[in-house]
Design a protein around this motif. Structure first.
Motif, PDB file in Angstrom:
ATOM      1  N   PHE A  75       0.966  -1.247  -0.114  1.00 21.33           N
ATOM      2  CA  PHE A  75      -0.047   0.183   0.207  1.00 21.33           C
ATOM      3  C   PHE A  75       1.191   1.138   0.025  1.00 21.33           C
ATOM      4  O   PHE A  75       1.659   1.445   0.838  1.00 21.33           O
ATOM      5  N   ARG A  76       0.852   2.079  -1.076  1.00 22.72           N
ATOM      6  CA  ARG A  76       1.857   3.000  -1.107  1.00 22.72           C
ATOM      7  C   ARG A  76       1.485   4.418  -0.737  1.00 22.72           C
ATOM      8  O   ARG A  76       0.473   4.874  -1.153  1.00 22.72           O
ATOM      9  N   GLN A  77       1.955   5.093   0.165  1.00 14.69           N
ATOM     10  CA  GLN A  77       1.459   6.128   0.778  1.00 14.69           C
ATOM     11  C   GLN A  77       1.771   7.540  -0.013  1.00 14.69           C
ATOM     12  O   GLN A  77       2.827   7.744  -0.069  1.00 14.69           O
ATOM     13  N   VAL A  78       0.820   8.190  -0.045  1.00 14.82           N
ATOM     14  CA  VAL A  78       1.019   9.536  -1.002  1.00 14.82           C
ATOM     15  C   VAL A  78       0.365  10.693  -0.145  1.00 14.82           C
ATOM     16  O   VAL A  78       1.030  11.764  -0.429  1.00 14.82           O
ATOM     17  N   ALA A  79      -0.052  10.381   1.010  1.00 15.36           N
ATOM     18  CA  ALA A  79      -0.428  11.397   2.067  1.00 15.36           C
ATOM     19  C   ALA A  79      -0.526  10.849   3.236  1.00 15.36           C
ATOM     20  O   ALA A  79      -0.467   9.736   3.606  1.00 15.36           O
ATOM     21  N   ALA A  80      -0.643  11.745   4.283  1.00 15.72           N
ATOM     22  CA  ALA A  80      -1.051  11.233   5.670  1.00 15.72           C
ATOM     23  C   ALA A  80      -2.002  10.151   5.878  1.00 15.72           C
ATOM     24  O   ALA A  80      -1.922   9.178   6.446  1.00 15.72           O
ATOM     25  N   ASP A  81      -2.848  10.373   5.175  1.00 13.76           N
ATOM     26  CA  ASP A  81      -4.136   9.741   5.408  1.00 13.76           C
ATOM     27  C   ASP A  81      -4.395   9.085   4.002  1.00 13.76           C
ATOM     28  O   ASP A  81      -5.902   8.581   3.730  1.00 13.76           O
ATOM     29  N   PHE A  82      -3.844   8.628   3.062  1.00  8.99           N
ATOM     30  CA  PHE A  82      -4.085   8.436   1.829  1.00  8.99           C
ATOM     31  C   PHE A  82      -3.008   7.239   1.148  1.00  8.99           C
ATOM     32  O   PHE A  82      -1.814   7.817   1.107  1.00  8.99           O
ATOM     33  N   PHE A  83      -3.573   6.040   0.791  1.00  2.04           N
ATOM     34  CA  PHE A  83      -2.666   5.086   0.108  1.00  2.04           C
ATOM     35  C   PHE A  83      -3.072   4.788  -1.174  1.00  2.04           C
ATOM     36  O   PHE A  83      -4.669   4.895  -1.203  1.00  2.04           O
ATOM     37  N   VAL A  84      -2.489   4.518  -1.991  1.00  4.14           N
ATOM     38  CA  VAL A  84      -2.779   3.799  -3.334  1.00  4.14           C
ATOM     39  C   VAL A  84      -2.104   2.576  -3.550  1.00  4.14           C
ATOM     40  O   VAL A  84      -1.135   2.217  -2.924  1.00  4.14           O
ATOM     41  N   GLY A  97      -4.634  -0.025   9.609  1.00  4.88           N
ATOM     42  CA  GLY A  97      -5.575   1.336   9.832  1.00  4.88           C
ATOM     43  C   GLY A  97      -6.427   1.841   8.980  1.00  4.88           C
ATOM     44  O   GLY A  97      -7.034   3.032   9.158  1.00  4.88           O
ATOM     45  N   ILE A  98      -6.526   1.393   7.614  1.00  2.00           N
ATOM     46  CA  ILE A  98      -7.447   1.786   6.619  1.00  2.00           C
ATOM     47  C   ILE A  98      -8.699   1.772   6.982  1.00  2.00           C
ATOM     48  O   ILE A  98      -9.114   0.788   7.622  1.00  2.00           O
ATOM     49  N   ARG A  99      -9.670   2.715   6.760  1.00  2.00           N
ATOM     50  CA  ARG A  99     -11.087   2.860   7.126  1.00  2.00           C
ATOM     51  C   ARG A  99     -11.775   2.620   5.874  1.00  2.00           C
ATOM     52  O   ARG A  99     -12.976   2.279   5.917  1.00  2.00           O
ATOM     53  N   THR A 100     -11.195   3.377   4.720  1.00  2.00           N
ATOM     54  CA  THR A 100     -12.380   3.159   3.537  1.00  2.00           C
ATOM     55  C   THR A 100     -11.303   2.598   2.354  1.00  2.00           C
ATOM     56  O   THR A 100     -10.036   3.260   2.107  1.00  2.00           O
ATOM     57  N   VAL A 101     -11.840   1.872   1.392  1.00  2.00           N
ATOM     58  CA  VAL A 101     -11.443   1.504   0.226  1.00  2.00           C
ATOM     59  C   VAL A 101     -12.240   2.019  -0.866  1.00  2.00           C
ATOM     60  O   VAL A 101     -13.371   2.036  -0.809  1.00  2.00           O
ATOM     61  N   ILE A 102     -11.330   2.758  -1.778  1.00  2.00           N
ATOM     62  CA  ILE A 102     -12.120   3.069  -3.038  1.00  2.00           C
ATOM     63  C   ILE A 102     -11.459   2.247  -4.505  1.00  2.00           C
ATOM     64  O   ILE A 102     -10.411   2.346  -4.630  1.00  2.00           O
ATOM     65  N   TYR A 131      -7.439   6.321   3.668  1.00  2.00           N
ATOM     66  CA  TYR A 131      -8.047   5.944   2.587  1.00  2.00           C
ATOM     67  C   TYR A 131      -7.256   4.933   1.845  1.00  2.00           C
ATOM     68  O   TYR A 131      -5.869   5.255   1.883  1.00  2.00           O
ATOM     69  N   LEU A 132      -7.626   3.928   0.928  1.00  2.00           N
ATOM     70  CA  LEU A 132      -7.049   3.273   0.084  1.00  2.00           C
ATOM     71  C   LEU A 132      -7.751   3.156  -1.161  1.00  2.00           C
ATOM     72  O   LEU A 132      -8.675   2.677  -1.385  1.00  2.00           O
ATOM     73  N   ALA A 133      -7.136   3.672  -2.183  1.00  2.00           N
ATOM     74  CA  ALA A 133      -7.555   3.774  -3.705  1.00  2.00           C
ATOM     75  C   ALA A 133      -6.821   2.729  -4.422  1.00  2.00           C
ATOM     76  O   ALA A 133      -5.591   2.761  -4.298  1.00  2.00           O
ATOM     77  N   TYR A 134      -7.486   1.801  -5.249  1.00  2.00           N
ATOM     78  CA  TYR A 134      -6.746   0.724  -5.938  1.00  2.00           C
ATOM     79  C   TYR A 134      -7.310   0.865  -7.428  1.00  2.00           C
ATOM     80  O   TYR A 134      -8.369   0.987  -7.788  1.00  2.00           O
ATOM     81  N   CYS A 135      -6.491   0.182  -8.387  1.00  2.00           N
ATOM     82  CA  CYS A 135      -6.715   0.020  -9.670  1.00  2.00           C
ATOM     83  C   CYS A 135      -5.891  -0.965 -10.258  1.00  2.00           C
ATOM     84  O   CYS A 135      -5.423  -1.637  -9.393  1.00  2.00           O
ATOM     85  N   ARG A 136      -5.629  -1.259 -11.360  1.00  2.00           N
ATOM     86  CA  ARG A 136      -4.774  -2.200 -12.016  1.00  2.00           C
ATOM     87  C   ARG A 136      -3.427  -2.220 -11.392  1.00  2.00           C
ATOM     88  O   ARG A 136      -2.749  -2.877 -10.837  1.00  2.00           O
TER      89      ARG A 136
END
Length: 145
Positions: free
Chosen positions: A6-15, A31-36, A93-98
């Motif tokens: 999970f790659r952190q791009v901000a204090a509260d955001f991962f991709v 500690g993620i609470r929302t997956v997008i 948050y954790l957002a993902y794609c391919r």
């Protein structure tokens, strides 16, 4: 995928690249609470579809949002839908794609309204994503150009 991918791009955001069934529990443990989910259904035969990803997220105690993005189709409506998913849910948050690239772009376009564009590009680079080609767009979104 292990949580270290999970790659952190901000204090509260991962991709991240495509999540597997075990990744939802790992996200919760991290500690993620929302997956997008930014991956449209049917993009590849081995991906989790929206319904299955939603069920796995809910079973892991995570909020879940489906904001599908096709390559080359990121526009104001897509970014607004992504921002709305963030606003409706709690972070981190954790957002993902391919590969995580589209999700990183979505985060960057959303973040450009409140963070300096160069800082966004540097944060993405530290996470392994090259957003330098979209720096002019980020500057326009930030009101710099």
């Amino acid at each position: 995928m292990h949580e270290s991918r999970f790659r952190q791009v901000a204090a509260d955001f991962f991709v991240a690249p495509q999540l597997g069934t075990e990744d939802f529990a790992a996200a919760r443990a991290a500690g993620i609470r929302t997956v997008i989910n930014n991956r449209p259904d049917g993009e590849a035969p081995d991906q989790l579809g929206d319904a299955e990803a939603r069920a796995l997220a809910e079973a892991a105690g995570l909020a879940y949002a489906f904001v599908p993005v096709t390559t080359g189709s990121i526009g104001p409506d897509t970014v607004a839908a992504f921002a709305a998913a963030v606003e409706r849910n709690l972070g981190p948050y954790l957002a993902y794609c391919r590969s995580g690239t589209r999700s990183c772009h979505m985060w960057a376009f959303m973040a450009a309204r409140r963070r300096p564009p160069q800082e966004i590009v540097e944060a993405a680079a530290a996470a392994g994503y090259d957003l330098s080609p979209v720096l002019p767009v980020l500057r326009r979104l930030a009101g710099e150009g």
